[in-house]
Design a protein around this motif. Structure first.
Motif, PDB file in Angstrom:
ATOM      1  N   LYS A 121       0.845  -1.195   0.000  1.00 33.64           N
ATOM      2  CA  LYS A 121       0.000   0.000   0.000  1.00 33.64           C
ATOM      3  C   LYS A 121       0.886   1.253   0.000  1.00 33.64           C
ATOM      4  O   LYS A 121       0.670   2.193  -0.758  1.00 33.64           O
ATOM      5  CB  LYS A 121      -0.912  -0.019   1.231  1.00 33.64           C
ATOM      6  N   ARG A 142       1.721   8.966  -6.408  1.00 33.94           N
ATOM      7  CA  ARG A 142       1.981  10.383  -6.055  1.00 33.94           C
ATOM      8  C   ARG A 142       3.127  10.968  -6.873  1.00 33.94           C
ATOM      9  O   ARG A 142       3.040  12.082  -7.375  1.00 33.94           O
ATOM     10  CB  ARG A 142       2.370  10.496  -4.584  1.00 33.94           C
ATOM     11  N   GLU A 189       1.140   3.776  -3.292  1.00 34.40           N
ATOM     12  CA  GLU A 189       0.689   5.163  -3.176  1.00 34.40           C
ATOM     13  C   GLU A 189       1.803   6.150  -3.542  1.00 34.40           C
ATOM     14  O   GLU A 189       1.545   7.174  -4.168  1.00 34.40           O
ATOM     15  CB  GLU A 189       0.166   5.431  -1.758  1.00 34.40           C
ATOM     16  N   LEU A 238      -6.185   1.778  -2.333  1.00 33.08           N
ATOM     17  CA  LEU A 238      -5.174   2.831  -2.243  1.00 33.08           C
ATOM     18  C   LEU A 238      -5.842   4.168  -1.937  1.00 33.08           C
ATOM     19  O   LEU A 238      -6.947   4.445  -2.382  1.00 33.08           O
ATOM     20  CB  LEU A 238      -4.390   2.929  -3.551  1.00 33.08           C
ATOM     21  N   PHE A 239      -5.153   4.964  -1.183  1.00 31.17           N
ATOM     22  CA  PHE A 239      -5.630   6.293  -0.778  1.00 31.17           C
ATOM     23  C   PHE A 239      -7.015   6.249  -0.103  1.00 31.17           C
ATOM     24  O   PHE A 239      -7.805   7.174  -0.238  1.00 31.17           O
ATOM     25  CB  PHE A 239      -5.670   7.263  -1.977  1.00 31.17           C
TER      26      PHE A 239
END
Lengths: 249, 161
Positions: free
Chosen positions: A136, A144, A140, B113-114
């Protein structure tokens, strides 16, 4: 050749070498939180390496310990993927390496829950819980940075271009895997690559990153043929035990 | 011959060196206690693979039982079934909170995710207006949060399932 020993060693060396690589960030992270995150993940990996190498030493039956395997082999005796020994370069590069590996590890551990070997299944169950957090985190960051600024995009695209040539090795298979599959130690791993590809493509797509296929893929780590980087890692990793054999603290 | 019940009581006096309000029993890492004549075997399971406190807890268990006059003590580390934060006792969760560490909450699937981070109430002021700083905190088992109300940073004992 002891196939079970060889297989467990492969898993253990992946954890050990990547754990060591990540630990190099200790005190050098771009922000304090990421410094702590990377060293936490390194700790999980070294912990997994300890379980795996201890089991490998048992299977080998030559009276060795996990420490003997970690610290007293020469480079050609290490069975890790060439991907995990690649240098950190920058934060984006480190996250890309981690992402490609974590995605593979998570899917592999899910499958190894069904291993006919109790200890492999137990280590997979334990490690899977930790690996979900790692994946995870790295996924991410890939998104980003890829879908971030011009500079972050350029850097992580660069990392993907450099590291992609080491990804085919994740699915390397030889007589070790085949014989363990036949004896029921390994479950069916044939869908590993497809599942990995699906996940990785989805994340890279969201990150606006492009895969440039290679004409040549490195895949000799499992047989002990490594890039020049492993030697430098071992010089640091093994220094104390080589200079002061048997030292403890 | 010593009773297993007695051993479990003694284990309530062995604390986790990294979260010193929790005993090994509160933490849920003791899997079994087996007695065979004078021999006592305690099986424990690691919280995280690389938890550096495991070795210490192993030694502390032996030391505590020796102190109680039980000399033939064996501690075995078993990996299966794998530890989960669900095994932290209710009493343990209360102790964590009183110590300033938010106890584990039910968390969403980590594959999203997020995902919106879950609401973790501040262990100092009780406010639900808190924010996740990082999934990785001061030890392998903790995440790092901050309270938007009283502004205190705090540790959260993150869910491991």
């Amino acid at each position: 050749m002891n196939h079970l020993f060889e297989y467990v060693l492969r898993l253990g060396d992946d954890s050990l070498i990547l754990g060591h690589r990540l630990s190099e960030w200790c005190g050098h992270g771009p922000v304090l939180e990421e410094d702590i995150a990377m060293t936490n993940i390194a700790l999980d990996l070294v912990g997994q390496a300890n379980s795996l190498l201890e089991y490998a030493a048992n299977v080998e039956g030559k009276g060795k310990t996990a420490d003997d395997l970690a610290f007293l082999r020469i480079d050609k005796e290490y069975r890790n993927l060439i991907l995990v020994e690649q240098p950190n370069v920058d934060f984006g590069h480190t996250m890309m390496r981690q992402f490609l590996f974590d995605a593979y590890r998570k899917i592999l551990f899910e499958k190894l829950l069904e291993s006919g070997d109790e200890q492999i299944a137990a280590i997979a169950a334990k490690s899977l819980k930790e690996t979900k957090y790692h994946l995870k985190h790295s996924s991410e960051w890939v998104i980003r940075l890829g879908d971030g600024t011009e500079e972050s995009h350029r850097r992580i695209q660069n990392a993907l271009d450099t590291l992609w040539r080491y990804t085919e090795e994740l699915f390397y298979s030889d007589e070790v895997d085949e014989s363990l599959r036949a004896s029921g130690v390994l479950p069916d791993l044939s869908s590993l690559k497809q599942e990995w590809t699906n996940y990785v493509h989805a994340v890279l797509n969201e990150a606006t990153l492009e895969i440039k296929e290679e004409t040549w893929y490195f895949q000799n780590g499992r047989q002990g043929y490594h890039s020049e980087h492993l030697g430098y890692i071992l010089a640091e990793l093994q220094f104390m035990q080589r200079a002061y054999p048997g030292m403890e603290w | 011959m010593v009773e297993a019940k007695k051993i479990w009581q003694y284990l309530e006096e062995v604390y986790d060196p990294e979260v010193p309000v929790l005993t090994v029993v509160d933490l849920g890492i003791v899997q079994s206690v087996d007695i065979d004549g004078e021999r006592v075997e305690v099986k424990i399971t690691p919280s995280y693979s690389g938890c550096p406190a495991m070795k210490r807890m192993e030694e502390d268990i032996i030391e505590k039982l020796n102190e109680k006059g039980i000399n033939d003590v064996h501690v075995e580390l078993v990996l299966s079934p794998a530890w989960t934060t669900d095994w932290i006792s209710e009493k343990g969760k209360e102790k964590l909170k009183a110590y300033g560490i938010a106890p584990p909450q039910d968390e969403p699937d980590k594959s999203v995710l997020f995902a919106e981070p879950i609401v973790v109430p501040c262990p100092k002021c009780g406010s639900k207006d808190t924010k996740l700083i990082s999934q990785f905190g001061s030890t392998a088992c903790k995440a790092h949060y901050q309270c938007n109300e009283c502004l205190e940073p705090f540790d959260y004992f993150k869910c491991l399932k």
